[in-house]
Design a protein around this motif. Structure first.
Motif, PDB file in Angstrom:
ATOM      1  N   ALA A  84      -3.968  32.861 -19.170  1.00 59.01           N
ATOM      2  CA  ALA A  84      -3.671  31.511 -19.657  1.00 59.01           C
ATOM      3  C   ALA A  84      -4.267  30.487 -18.699  1.00 59.01           C
ATOM      4  CB  ALA A  84      -2.162  31.319 -19.768  1.00 59.01           C
ATOM      5  N   GLY A  85      -4.917  29.478 -19.251  1.00 65.27           N
ATOM      6  CA  GLY A  85      -5.546  28.442 -18.440  1.00 65.27           C
ATOM      7  C   GLY A  85      -6.863  28.854 -17.834  1.00 65.27           C
ATOM      8  N   MET A  86      -7.403  30.010 -18.222  1.00 65.97           N
ATOM      9  CA  MET A  86      -8.667  30.495 -17.659  1.00 65.97           C
ATOM     10  C   MET A  86      -9.767  30.526 -18.719  1.00 65.97           C
ATOM     11  SD  MET A  86      -7.429  33.578 -15.132  1.00 65.97           S
ATOM     12  CE  MET A  86      -6.098  33.331 -13.952  1.00 65.97           C
ATOM     13  N   GLU A  87      -9.699  29.576 -19.670  1.00 60.82           N
ATOM     14  CA  GLU A  87     -10.735  29.498 -20.687  1.00 60.82           C
ATOM     15  C   GLU A  87     -12.095  29.273 -20.025  1.00 60.82           C
ATOM     16  OE1 GLU A  87      -7.973  27.811 -20.648  1.00 60.82           O
ATOM     17  OE2 GLU A  87      -6.833  28.580 -22.378  1.00 60.82           O
ATOM     18  N   GLY A  88     -13.117  29.924 -20.544  1.00 57.77           N
ATOM     19  CA  GLY A  88     -14.454  29.818 -19.959  1.00 57.77           C
ATOM     20  C   GLY A  88     -14.764  30.929 -18.990  1.00 57.77           C
ATOM     21  N   LEU A  89     -13.762  31.751 -18.650  1.00 55.49           N
ATOM     22  CA  LEU A  89     -13.972  32.908 -17.782  1.00 55.49           C
ATOM     23  C   LEU A  89     -13.868  34.169 -18.629  1.00 55.49           C
ATOM     24  CD1 LEU A  89     -11.760  31.962 -14.693  1.00 55.49           C
ATOM     25  CD2 LEU A  89     -14.206  31.562 -15.002  1.00 55.49           C
ATOM     26  N   SER A  90     -14.704  35.148 -18.335  1.00 58.60           N
ATOM     27  CA  SER A  90     -14.637  36.420 -19.048  1.00 58.60           C
ATOM     28  C   SER A  90     -14.269  37.522 -18.065  1.00 58.60           C
ATOM     29  CB  SER A  90     -15.972  36.730 -19.728  1.00 58.60           C
ATOM     30  OG  SER A  90     -17.012  36.849 -18.775  1.00 58.60           O
ATOM     31  N   PHE A  91     -13.439  38.462 -18.528  1.00 57.47           N
ATOM     32  CA  PHE A  91     -12.926  39.545 -17.693  1.00 57.47           C
ATOM     33  C   PHE A  91     -13.474  40.884 -18.196  1.00 57.47           C
ATOM     34  CE2 PHE A  91     -10.131  36.030 -17.239  1.00 57.47           C
ATOM     35  CZ  PHE A  91      -9.649  36.081 -15.940  1.00 57.47           C
ATOM     36  N   SER A  92     -13.720  41.782 -17.256  1.00 65.85           N
ATOM     37  CA  SER A  92     -14.293  43.079 -17.618  1.00 65.85           C
ATOM     38  C   SER A  92     -13.342  43.910 -18.454  1.00 65.85           C
ATOM     39  CB  SER A  92     -14.674  43.853 -16.353  1.00 65.85           C
ATOM     40  OG  SER A  92     -13.539  44.049 -15.513  1.00 65.85           O
ATOM     41  N   ARG A  93     -12.052  43.610 -18.413  1.00 62.98           N
ATOM     42  CA  ARG A  93     -11.063  44.279 -19.257  1.00 62.98           C
ATOM     43  C   ARG A  93      -9.886  43.337 -19.457  1.00 62.98           C
ATOM     44  NH1 ARG A  93     -10.537  49.421 -17.678  1.00 62.98           N
ATOM     45  NH2 ARG A  93      -8.625  49.693 -18.854  1.00 62.98           N
ATOM     46  N   ALA A  94      -9.144  43.561 -20.545  1.00 64.89           N
ATOM     47  CA  ALA A  94      -8.022  42.679 -20.883  1.00 64.89           C
ATOM     48  C   ALA A  94      -6.675  43.291 -20.519  1.00 64.89           C
ATOM     49  CB  ALA A  94      -8.044  42.340 -22.367  1.00 64.89           C
ATOM     50  N   ARG A  95      -6.612  44.628 -20.287  1.00 58.75           N
ATOM     51  CA  ARG A  95      -5.355  45.302 -20.006  1.00 58.75           C
ATOM     52  C   ARG A  95      -5.535  46.290 -18.850  1.00 58.75           C
ATOM     53  NH1 ARG A  95      -1.946  44.540 -24.371  1.00 58.75           N
ATOM     54  NH2 ARG A  95      -0.597  46.267 -23.745  1.00 58.75           N
ATOM     55  N   VAL A  96      -4.451  46.519 -18.124  1.00 56.00           N
ATOM     56  CA  VAL A  96      -4.442  47.508 -17.050  1.00 56.00           C
ATOM     57  C   VAL A  96      -3.198  48.375 -17.217  1.00 56.00           C
ATOM     58  CG1 VAL A  96      -5.732  46.090 -15.405  1.00 56.00           C
ATOM     59  CG2 VAL A  96      -3.234  45.916 -15.490  1.00 56.00           C
ATOM     60  N   ARG A  97      -3.192  49.499 -16.507  1.00 56.30           N
ATOM     61  CA  ARG A  97      -2.012  50.382 -16.547  1.00 56.30           C
ATOM     62  C   ARG A  97      -1.233  50.227 -15.240  1.00 56.30           C
ATOM     63  NH1 ARG A  97       0.371  54.166 -19.375  1.00 56.30           N
ATOM     64  NH2 ARG A  97      -1.241  53.986 -20.987  1.00 56.30           N
ATOM     65  N   VAL A  98       0.067  49.963 -15.382  1.00 56.91           N
ATOM     66  CA  VAL A  98       0.951  49.796 -14.225  1.00 56.91           C
ATOM     67  C   VAL A  98       1.954  50.936 -14.229  1.00 56.91           C
ATOM     68  CG1 VAL A  98       2.554  48.267 -13.031  1.00 56.91           C
ATOM     69  CG2 VAL A  98       0.689  47.296 -14.397  1.00 56.91           C
ATOM     70  N   SER A  99       2.148  51.567 -13.065  1.00 52.75           N
ATOM     71  CA  SER A  99       3.089  52.685 -12.972  1.00 52.75           C
ATOM     72  C   SER A  99       3.732  52.697 -11.594  1.00 52.75           C
ATOM     73  CB  SER A  99       2.368  54.016 -13.231  1.00 52.75           C
ATOM     74  OG  SER A  99       1.323  54.208 -12.283  1.00 52.75           O
ATOM     75  N   GLY A 100       4.813  53.466 -11.481  1.00 54.61           N
ATOM     76  CA  GLY A 100       5.478  53.605 -10.189  1.00 54.61           C
ATOM     77  C   GLY A 100       6.884  54.129 -10.344  1.00 54.61           C
ATOM     78  N   PRO A 101       7.464  54.635  -9.240  1.00 57.42           N
ATOM     79  CA  PRO A 101       8.854  55.113  -9.265  1.00 57.42           C
ATOM     80  C   PRO A 101       9.832  53.955  -9.062  1.00 57.42           C
ATOM     81  CG  PRO A 101       7.862  55.571  -7.139  1.00 57.42           C
ATOM     82  CD  PRO A 101       6.792  54.931  -7.978  1.00 57.42           C
ATOM     83  N   VAL A 102      10.952  54.021  -9.765  1.00 57.04           N
ATOM     84  CA  VAL A 102      11.974  52.978  -9.644  1.00 57.04           C
ATOM     85  C   VAL A 102      13.338  53.641  -9.514  1.00 57.04           C
ATOM     86  CG1 VAL A 102      10.666  51.260 -10.929  1.00 57.04           C
ATOM     87  CG2 VAL A 102      12.211  52.786 -12.153  1.00 57.04           C
ATOM     88  N   ASP A 103      14.309  52.848  -9.070  1.00 57.39           N
ATOM     89  CA  ASP A 103      15.687  53.316  -8.977  1.00 57.39           C
ATOM     90  C   ASP A 103      16.585  52.175  -9.424  1.00 57.39           C
ATOM     91  OD1 ASP A 103      17.946  54.757  -8.501  1.00 57.39           O
ATOM     92  OD2 ASP A 103      17.473  55.249  -6.420  1.00 57.39           O
ATOM     93  N   VAL A 104      17.764  52.532  -9.932  1.00 57.83           N
ATOM     94  CA  VAL A 104      18.719  51.512 -10.352  1.00 57.83           C
ATOM     95  C   VAL A 104      19.222  50.768  -9.118  1.00 57.83           C
ATOM     96  CG1 VAL A 104      20.941  51.118 -11.475  1.00 57.83           C
ATOM     97  CG2 VAL A 104      19.378  52.853 -12.366  1.00 57.83           C
ATOM     98  N   ARG A 105      19.335  49.447  -9.239  1.00 56.70           N
ATOM     99  CA  ARG A 105      19.805  48.637  -8.112  1.00 56.70           C
ATOM    100  C   ARG A 105      21.315  48.802  -7.947  1.00 56.70           C
ATOM    101  NH1 ARG A 105      17.758  44.584  -5.214  1.00 56.70           N
ATOM    102  NH2 ARG A 105      15.918  44.477  -6.575  1.00 56.70           N
ATOM    103  N   GLY A 106      21.746  48.967  -6.682  1.00 62.09           N
ATOM    104  CA  GLY A 106      23.168  49.066  -6.377  1.00 62.09           C
ATOM    105  C   GLY A 106      23.571  48.071  -5.307  1.00 62.09           C
ATOM    106  N   GLU A 107      24.866  47.765  -5.256  1.00 63.87           N
ATOM    107  CA  GLU A 107      25.392  46.823  -4.262  1.00 63.87           C
ATOM    108  C   GLU A 107      26.755  47.317  -3.773  1.00 63.87           C
ATOM    109  OE1 GLU A 107      25.556  42.962  -5.983  1.00 63.87           O
ATOM    110  OE2 GLU A 107      23.380  42.655  -5.983  1.00 63.87           O
ATOM    111  N   ARG A 108      27.055  46.986  -2.520  1.00 66.34           N
ATOM    112  CA  ARG A 108      28.379  47.264  -1.983  1.00 66.34           C
ATOM    113  C   ARG A 108      28.653  46.309  -0.841  1.00 66.34           C
ATOM    114  NH1 ARG A 108      28.974  52.878   1.179  1.00 66.34           N
ATOM    115  NH2 ARG A 108      31.062  51.986   1.338  1.00 66.34           N
TER     116      ARG A 108
END
Length: 325
Positions: free
Chosen positions: A201-225
């Motif tokens: 958004a706001g980058m009209e006039g620029l062209s990108f070599s790809r429009a999508r990427v793959r994001v991955s990673g390990p996660v854990d549920v957030r806890g508090e005490r």
């Protein structure tokens, strides 16, 4: 009497006379429509960049020119209504910014047999910029809902981690990275992997070599005490008020579960205090130690009063009992 006769003669067979007048006008219009004449008509300029090293940076100057056409009057009327255009091809630009116009560039509606006699002005200036290309990193932007619910065990992996951007050199110079659109994750067995669109958004006039990427990673549920009654250590010869704080711990649920009161230490670093403490003391931040990796903590209160041990007790403390003889 003569006036009455003249009026009578004028109105006599008035329908026939009116029809004759209309027919004369039609004949005149038909003859005029087929009569060859010339006319100046405003024509807009449509520049088309055909040089892969440049991009259009602004409207041509002027945006319209006047073209003198010749042909049957009827066709010139149609041309004035349809408004032709001049398609200006910009090829092999180099250092040129002024471009000549000629009749071959005119786009005239089909079926019109008009001729171009003159173009004024015959030269226009076009603002173009040379294209540049560079590789920039991609930053994953996790949605607020996922940030509150999950903890990243390690940094997210983005594939590919970089994209090539092409556009005007001055705009690329100010671009150091591109983010993904904000996204929420759906973990599967403590991991996730999904395709995410780049946020351009706001980058009209620029062209990108790809429009999508793959994001991955390990996660854990957030806890508090919350851990209460943690003693605050201060440098020798000083005292803390209060000398006990509560510690709120947050992070991955499995990590927070391993935090116990005896393993957390709260203290005031010596370098956070002045070399000589005034009798009334100073407020200093409480620092926590002993938290496992992946957990963060905050003391409550976050700042305490540190005084010399020989100083009088604070004004809001309870007065010492009075002993009577």
């Amino acid at each position: 009497m003569k006036q009455r006769l003249s009026l009578h003669a004028l109105l006599f067979n008035w329908r026939l006379k009116l029809a004759a007048l209309g027919l004369a006008v039609l004949i005149w219009a038909a003859v005029s429509a087929e009569q060859v004449t010339s006319q100046w008509i405003p024509v807009r300029i449509d520049p088309v960049v055909r040089d892969p090293e440049f991009v259009l940076a602004g409207a041509p100057d002027p945006a319209e020119v006047r073209v003198r056409f010749s042909g049957p009057g009827r066709e010139l009327w149609e041309l004035a209504i349809d408004r032709p255009s001049i398609v200006l091809p910009l090829a092999d630009i180099g250092n040129r910014r002024a471009f000549a116009l000629d009749a071959s560039m005119l786009r005239i509606p089909s079926g019109l047999s008009v001729n171009v006699q003159d173009i004024r002005p015959a030269v226009v200036r076009v603002d173009v910029q040379r294209l540049a290309s560079r590789v920039i990193p991609v930053r994953a932007r996790l949605g607020a809902r996922s940030s509150q619910r999950y903890v990243l065990v390690r940094d997210l992996e983005v594939l590919p981690a970089e994209v090539r951007v092409t556009g005007p050199a001055d705009r690329l110079a100010a671009l150091d990275s591109v983010s993904t659109r904000s996204f929420d994750i759906v973990p599967d067995d403590s991991t996730f992997s999904q395709e995410v669109a780049l946020d351009t958004a706001g980058m009209e006039g620029l062209s990108f070599s790809r429009a999508r990427v793959r994001v991955s990673g390990p996660v854990d549920v957030r806890g508090e005490r919350s851990i209460g009654g943690v003693a605050v250590s201060v440098p020798e010869g000083m005292m803390a008020t209060p000398d006990l704080v509560q510690v709120g711990v947050s992070g991955a649920e499995r990590v927070v579960g391993r935090v116990f009161p005896g393993g957390v230490r709260a203290y005031v670093p010596r370098d956070s205090l002045p070399a000589v403490l005034p009798p009334q003391g100073v407020d200093a931040p409480v620092v926590l130690d002993g938290l496992p990796p992946g957990a963060s903590g905050r003391a409550n209160p976050a700042r305490i009063r540190v005084q010399p041990r020989t100083a009088a007790p604070p004004a809001d403390s309870a007065p010492a009992p009075v002993t009577r003889p």
